[in-house]
Design a protein around this motif. Structure first.
Motif, PDB file in Angstrom:
ATOM      1  N   GLN A 230      -3.715  -2.757  -2.078  1.00 29.74           N
ATOM      2  CA  GLN A 230      -3.422  -3.900  -1.192  1.00 29.74           C
ATOM      3  C   GLN A 230      -3.306  -5.137  -2.067  1.00 29.74           C
ATOM      4  OE1 GLN A 230      -6.726  -3.716   1.576  1.00 29.74           O
ATOM      5  NE2 GLN A 230      -8.201  -3.366  -0.077  1.00 29.74           N
TER       6      GLN A 230
ATOM      7  N   PHE B  36      -5.576   2.712  -0.768  1.00 28.82           N
ATOM      8  CA  PHE B  36      -4.110   2.744  -0.671  1.00 28.82           C
ATOM      9  C   PHE B  36      -3.456   1.653  -1.511  1.00 28.82           C
ATOM     10  CE2 PHE B  36      -6.026   4.547   3.024  1.00 28.82           C
ATOM     11  CZ  PHE B  36      -5.257   5.641   3.326  1.00 28.82           C
TER      12      PHE B  36
ATOM     13  N   HIS C  80       0.071   5.979  11.473  1.00 29.98           N
ATOM     14  CA  HIS C  80      -1.049   5.179  11.010  1.00 29.98           C
ATOM     15  C   HIS C  80      -0.897   3.710  11.378  1.00 29.98           C
ATOM     16  CE1 HIS C  80      -1.741   8.713   8.622  1.00 29.98           C
ATOM     17  NE2 HIS C  80      -0.498   8.631   8.203  1.00 29.98           N
TER      18      HIS C  80
ATOM     19  N   ASN D 203       3.873   5.064   5.051  1.00 26.88           N
ATOM     20  CA  ASN D 203       2.494   5.542   5.128  1.00 26.88           C
ATOM     21  C   ASN D 203       1.716   4.769   4.078  1.00 26.88           C
ATOM     22  OD1 ASN D 203       0.084   6.931   5.137  1.00 26.88           O
ATOM     23  ND2 ASN D 203       0.929   8.892   4.469  1.00 26.88           N
ATOM     24  N   PRO D 204       0.716   4.010   4.436  1.00 26.82           N
ATOM     25  CA  PRO D 204       0.061   3.911   5.746  1.00 26.82           C
ATOM     26  C   PRO D 204       0.577   2.763   6.612  1.00 26.82           C
ATOM     27  CG  PRO D 204      -1.232   2.724   4.134  1.00 26.82           C
ATOM     28  CD  PRO D 204      -0.001   3.211   3.421  1.00 26.82           C
TER      29      PRO D 204
ATOM     30  N   PHE E 187      -2.438  -0.100   9.740  1.00 28.10           N
ATOM     31  CA  PHE E 187      -3.061  -0.622   8.530  1.00 28.10           C
ATOM     32  C   PHE E 187      -3.399  -2.102   8.743  1.00 28.10           C
ATOM     33  CE2 PHE E 187      -3.121  -1.516   3.853  1.00 28.10           C
ATOM     34  CZ  PHE E 187      -3.994  -0.496   3.484  1.00 28.10           C
TER      35      PHE E 187
ATOM     36  N   ARG F  31      -7.377   1.644   7.188  1.00 25.93           N
ATOM     37  CA  ARG F  31      -6.336   2.505   7.719  1.00 25.93           C
ATOM     38  C   ARG F  31      -6.911   3.392   8.799  1.00 25.93           C
ATOM     39  NH1 ARG F  31      -3.445   8.008   6.064  1.00 25.93           N
ATOM     40  NH2 ARG F  31      -5.517   8.667   6.719  1.00 25.93           N
TER      41      ARG F  31
ATOM     42  N   PRO G   7       0.823  -1.217   0.000  1.00 25.38           N
ATOM     43  CA  PRO G   7       0.000   0.000   0.000  1.00 25.38           C
ATOM     44  C   PRO G   7       0.853   1.262   0.000  1.00 25.38           C
ATOM     45  CG  PRO G   7      -0.316  -1.307   2.030  1.00 25.38           C
ATOM     46  CD  PRO G   7       0.777  -1.930   1.296  1.00 25.38           C
ATOM     47  N   GLN G   8       0.249   2.363  -0.420  1.00 20.58           N
ATOM     48  CA  GLN G   8       0.939   3.656  -0.490  1.00 20.58           C
ATOM     49  C   GLN G   8      -0.036   4.784  -0.220  1.00 20.58           C
ATOM     50  OE1 GLN G   8       1.025   5.861  -3.817  1.00 20.58           O
ATOM     51  NE2 GLN G   8      -0.603   4.725  -4.815  1.00 20.58           N
ATOM     52  N   TYR G   9       0.531   5.880   0.254  1.00 16.14           N
ATOM     53  CA  TYR G   9      -0.213   7.130   0.376  1.00 16.14           C
ATOM     54  C   TYR G   9      -0.639   7.535  -1.030  1.00 16.14           C
ATOM     55  CZ  TYR G   9      -1.098  12.065   1.377  1.00 16.14           C
ATOM     56  OH  TYR G   9      -1.670  13.304   1.501  1.00 16.14           O
ATOM     57  N   PRO G  10      -1.948   7.697  -1.301  1.00 14.91           N
ATOM     58  CA  PRO G  10      -2.429   7.757  -2.689  1.00 14.91           C
ATOM     59  C   PRO G  10      -2.057   9.017  -3.461  1.00 14.91           C
ATOM     60  CG  PRO G  10      -4.259   7.921  -1.138  1.00 14.91           C
ATOM     61  CD  PRO G  10      -3.040   7.644  -0.319  1.00 14.91           C
TER      62      PRO G  10
END
Lengths: 414, 414
Positions: free
Chosen positions: A376, A374, A330, A162-163, A332, A384, A104-107
């Protein structure tokens, strides 16, 4: 913020009342800043930011890393976000240009790549292994992307995550740096959570420091490091202050980047001043030092306690597993939802995690964000949560969440 | 800025010393703002901006226009610039999407269109007629663009003009509005110089006011109006405050726009607060009203005198003709350069106006911007100057410029 108030209304600096309202070091700093911006806080600055602020930040980076930093390499920004857009604009010419991004990533990254017409090349963090970033996975995805004709330009690493909250080890960072050097990738290091490391056995190292410690100079590695005033202990996100330190780019790229920055004139001066203060906090011997230190330590310690406590509570819930947050702000956790819940979500054409958080919101008023925002691993579902709710409210939030969760699981069990 | 200082350091609001340092209305306004942002100036706001600030701005627009304005239609921005980028992002999907832009124009528009992959469709302002905006020219260029398969999405109008300084008449605005309605074009009204009108026979009317006065509602005209705190009498450009008022867009477009705004979280809170103050300046009866009014009037009057005096001086120079600036903060005189100067420039592959301003800079230290950066009718050369130098320095600047110009003309005369 007291320094900022004085900079915005510098007439205060000459009033006797001011000394009873502000600390002596706040007054001295404000005077220094005001002397360095003849136009005041209301005038445009250089498009990279006020020189004096960039010099303070460069000094702060040097103090952090033990390696030199140059004010000319710094771009002061309205938060880190515009810097990401500027770099994507620089790198992405067509959909054949790709950027390796964590999932996942900060969008922001996926959004910025989409806006600038490029292709996101995902790499998956290893949830079973504390959201580890495996270089073998980077190699695998790079090879796949290249086989599809994508020219991969850069690698995004968010550290602390993040996250996902993982903090990379120095060894891992070295492997990542070697990978970028070998594959000629620009390393985009999102380091905005550098102050937020909770795990006792973990420490933040900037990618610049690690690369310099390996003997790599500007010729060996192209690196952009992003930082902001929105996280850490200060969390002044509404002020929109940030910077990026750009090293190892060739002159053409630097000129292009400066041109992009110029179109937007400059970032807001208050954010520039605050960023310079964050990178040069009060020092031992100054009037505010003790209260600053106490406040910073107490905020960071409280965030650490909240992260730990919340993760423990999540892990007690049926079908929920949550990696420890080593840093950032955060959690997750993964949701293992009953088959009937998945079907109910699918029947109304909604991702299962969105289905869950909507029901949570309706039942409790608690807002969590579905993991699907995010990214997955396919077939997994996450939510999150921040660790920002005030500590005294946490028991109540945990209790309401637990009650909701149990009812949800019971409802969809069979 | 005094209100801002109080908002940034609200503890001051409860100190007795504060009453001797700040006016009562500044304190009251700061208290009102602080009460409406529970997170303080350091927290993120709604992605469109703080509700209370948007409501103040909407009230300011209503007071200006005499027609209703809705806080939901407002997007608070880090200056007007990010709003232009957001709209271009919304409108431009490929190079087949075009935007009608004035020539000459503030180059943000050409840059933003290029960045977002669209096509700029130029229309020429009529220099011989005081930089008039002729609807016949709009029609001509629209037809040409459509014949080339360009789908023209919007028309940019800068009023008062930048860099050309003309102020549109209400009749002219009505024609432009009808044109946009008939041709289904979004009207992008850059109205950032709305306070800067010098010509006694001219007055600023917002496109929204004019369209409403024609009986056109949201269904008839799609309109975005940009404003900022960077111009006018306050000129707080370094604070990066601005807004756009978006009316007449369909719901899909509105949703998309909100999504774009959300990626960037929010604009800086100081800029938001200042924008709300600019649209709601001190009122009659408030403690600061008189000093505010005096300062505003004296700044605007001085800018008007500078513009007039500078234009007169330019018109006295050999081979220079300059339209009167009716508004905004610039002059855009035309240079009729000797043949030998054009050849000397061409020999070193430099536009003739750049050649001129470089020599001016080297000889006098005076910075002017070549017209080629703004676009100009082929075969014509211009320079852009602001009218911002302090009034007392103007005679010296004019004298140095005149001496340089005469030498330049003499040097290249034969």
């Amino acid at each position: 913020m007291t320094v900022l108030a004085l900079c915005d209304h510098p007439a205060l600096l000459d009033k006797s009342e001011t000394h009873s309202l502000f600390s002596s070091d706040a007054i001295a700093r404000a005077r220094h800043i005001v002397n360095n911006i003849p136009g005041g806080t209301g005038a445009y600055s250089h498009s990279q930011g006020i020189r004096a602020c960039r010099e303070e930040i460069a000094a702060g980076i040097e103090a952090r890393d033990g390696y030199s930093a140059n004010a000319n390499d710094l771009y002061l920004l309205d938060g880190a976000t515009p810097g990401v857009h500027m770099i994507m604009q620089l790198l992405l010419g067509s959909e054949k240009d790709g950027i390796l991004c964590p999932i996942p990533q900060y969008p922001l990254y996926s959004a910025s790549i989409a806006v600038h017409g490029g292709t996101m090349v995902p790499y998956y963090l290893d949830e079973a292994n504390g959201w580890a970033l495996e270089v073998t996975e980077l190699r695998r995805q790079l090879k796949l992307a290249r086989a599809e004709g994508i020219k991969v330009r850069a690698l995004v690493v968010i550290n602390p995550g993040n996250p996902t909250g993982q903090v990379l080890s120095e060894e891992n960072q070295k492997d990542i740096i070697r990978f970028c050097k070998d594959e000629h990738l620009l390393l985009l290091a999102d380091e905005v959570y550098q102050e937020n490391v909770f795990a006792e056995n973990k420490k933040f190292f900037s990618f610049k420091k690690v690369s310099r410690s390996m003997g790599y100079g500007e010729k060996d590695l192209s690196l952009v490091s992003f930082h902001s005033i929105s996280k850490g202990y200060c969390g002044e996100c509404g002020k929109r202050g940030g910077y990026m330190e750009v090293t190892g780019l060739d002159n053409d790229a630097k000129e292009q980047l400066y041109k992009i920055a110029s179109v937007n004139l400059c970032s807001n001066i208050s954010g520039q001043i605050l960023m310079s203060l964050v990178m040069n906090p009060p020092k031992s011997g100054e009037e505010s030092y003790k209260s600053f230190q106490q406040e910073r330590d107490s905020i960071l310690a409280s965030l650490g306690r909240r992260a730990k406590r919340f993760a423990e509570a999540l892990n007690k819930l049926e079908g929920v597993s949550c990696n420890e947050a080593e840093g950032a702000l955060h959690l997750f956790p993964r949701l293992h939802l009953p088959e009937r819940a998945l079907k109910a979500a699918s029947a109304i054409d909604m991702p299962a995690d969105t289905f869950y958080v909507r029901k949570l919101l309706d039942a409790t008023g608690i807002v969590m964000v579905p993991g699907s925002g995010f990214g997955q691993a396919p077939g997994t579902w996450h939510i999150r949560s921040t660790v920002l709710p005030p500590e005294k409210k946490l028991p109540d939030i945990i209790s309401r969440l637990s009650t909701f969760h149990q009812r949800f699981m019971d409802e969809f069990r069979k």
